[in-house]
Design an enzyme around this catalytic site. Sequence first.
Site, PDB file in Angstrom:
ATOM      1  N   PHE A 205       0.822  -1.210   0.000  1.00  0.00           N
ATOM      2  CA  PHE A 205       0.000   0.000   0.000  1.00  0.00           C
ATOM      3  C   PHE A 205       0.857   1.262   0.000  1.00  0.00           C
ATOM      4  O   PHE A 205       0.618   2.193  -0.764  1.00  0.00           O
ATOM      5  CB  PHE A 205      -0.919  -0.035   1.226  1.00  0.00           C
ATOM      6  N   ASP A 206       1.877   1.308   0.858  1.00  0.00           N
ATOM      7  CA  ASP A 206       2.746   2.487   0.959  1.00  0.00           C
ATOM      8  C   ASP A 206       3.428   2.789  -0.369  1.00  0.00           C
ATOM      9  O   ASP A 206       3.426   3.938  -0.837  1.00  0.00           O
ATOM     10  CB  ASP A 206       3.851   2.258   2.003  1.00  0.00           C
ATOM     11  N   THR A 207       4.010   1.754  -0.953  1.00  0.00           N
ATOM     12  CA  THR A 207       4.753   1.940  -2.200  1.00  0.00           C
ATOM     13  C   THR A 207       3.844   2.430  -3.307  1.00  0.00           C
ATOM     14  O   THR A 207       4.178   3.368  -4.040  1.00  0.00           O
ATOM     15  CB  THR A 207       5.416   0.619  -2.624  1.00  0.00           C
TER      16      THR A 207
END
Length: 436
Positions: A205-207
């Site tokens: 999700f972060d990437t």
Amino acid sequence: MRTDTPRGTLPAREHLLADTAGLPVLDVVIPVYNEEADLERCVRRLHDHLLRTFPYGFRITIADNASTDSTPQVASLLAHSIAEVEAYRLEEKGRGRALRAVWSYSDAPVLAYMDVDLSTDLNALLPLVAPLISGHSDLAIGSRLARSSRVVRGAKREFISRVYNLILRGSLAARFSDAQCGFKAIRREVAERLLPMVEDTGWFFDTELLVLAERAGLRIHEVPVDWVDDPDSTVHIVSTATDDLKGVWRVGRALAVGALPLDRLARPFGDDPRDRQLTGVPGGLARQLVGFCVVGALSTLFYLLLYSLFRAGAGSQVANAGALLLSALANTAANRRLTFGVRGRDRALRHQAQGLVVFGIGLALTSGSLAALSAAAGNPSHATELTVLIAANLAATVLRFLLFRAWVFPDRSHDEPAVAGAADAPELLYDVRNTR
């Protein structure tokens, strides 16, 4: 890949005022799964730090994603005993799912998250969110790979982290230094547009969030952090790495085919100092001219290469028409994306059709030049043909730019009213906070 984002551009960034009528300026989310042992210590330490050092109103939100131990009960007790703490329960696992749910529901203008183990030194929290509060940046991330960061962790995790970020740089052209540090923040109006485009619900999700934000031209602020590895981390390295690589492939493919409406993440004209209007110069003209010249130079080389190849087996007129048609299609696609910033598939066929009309004008100019040359010189040399074609293409290039700018890719930034609708409240989410 979800694309149901509000239409129109983002509003201009503004400094957030300290007086927010009782609403918190910052909402720090702590996603947890089976963290009954560490949760209370983490929340109380973070709460004490914010009380002592943070000059704005704040909230700490515990996002429990399907814990099977006593984590929900611990979270509920903390929400009842501390005024600035709230707790939410989701019935499905996934850090990304938890962050999307709480961030979509939050009313705070700045949204952040950190891992429950507090591996990152809390002294970096105010520097993390300050650029978002001031209106300087859209997102902020903690970086363990910055030169001035001080990190304590094992060689295996250090190697995996650096290799992963090298993969992101090589495959997705990412420029941020650390995608996976559990220490990030985002302005709420950016999250409202960006979250519906992020498909992953787990560790990737972060990437995905950062890659899409960077590709859309949003400003990402990096903060060097002091970070100490948690030896008791429950992250499964192999499965997480496999899922991350699948995510890299999926996002790279979506970006390659233009499947994401990243233009909806653009800031309005004038928010970027490079967009300031000059007297007598239309907005964006300088950058468009540079982009058009670069694309035009590459297209001309491509055209001349094709012409030389086709000329070996066909007449000059046939070779010219074939080379010009193929280079025109490539030229229109490149100018659409790089020069005029049009992304996605909307009106793509129409743009190519209009580009073919422009191609017809260029064909008339170059074919007419070849016909005139043949009439004047009879059997001109190949070098003479190329010289005449270059001159004719220069004339056609000026006309092509004017037609592209005024007709094919006109500025439509004022055609669509900005919509700042908030995201709907997420499903499978219920409030277990204390009713005070």
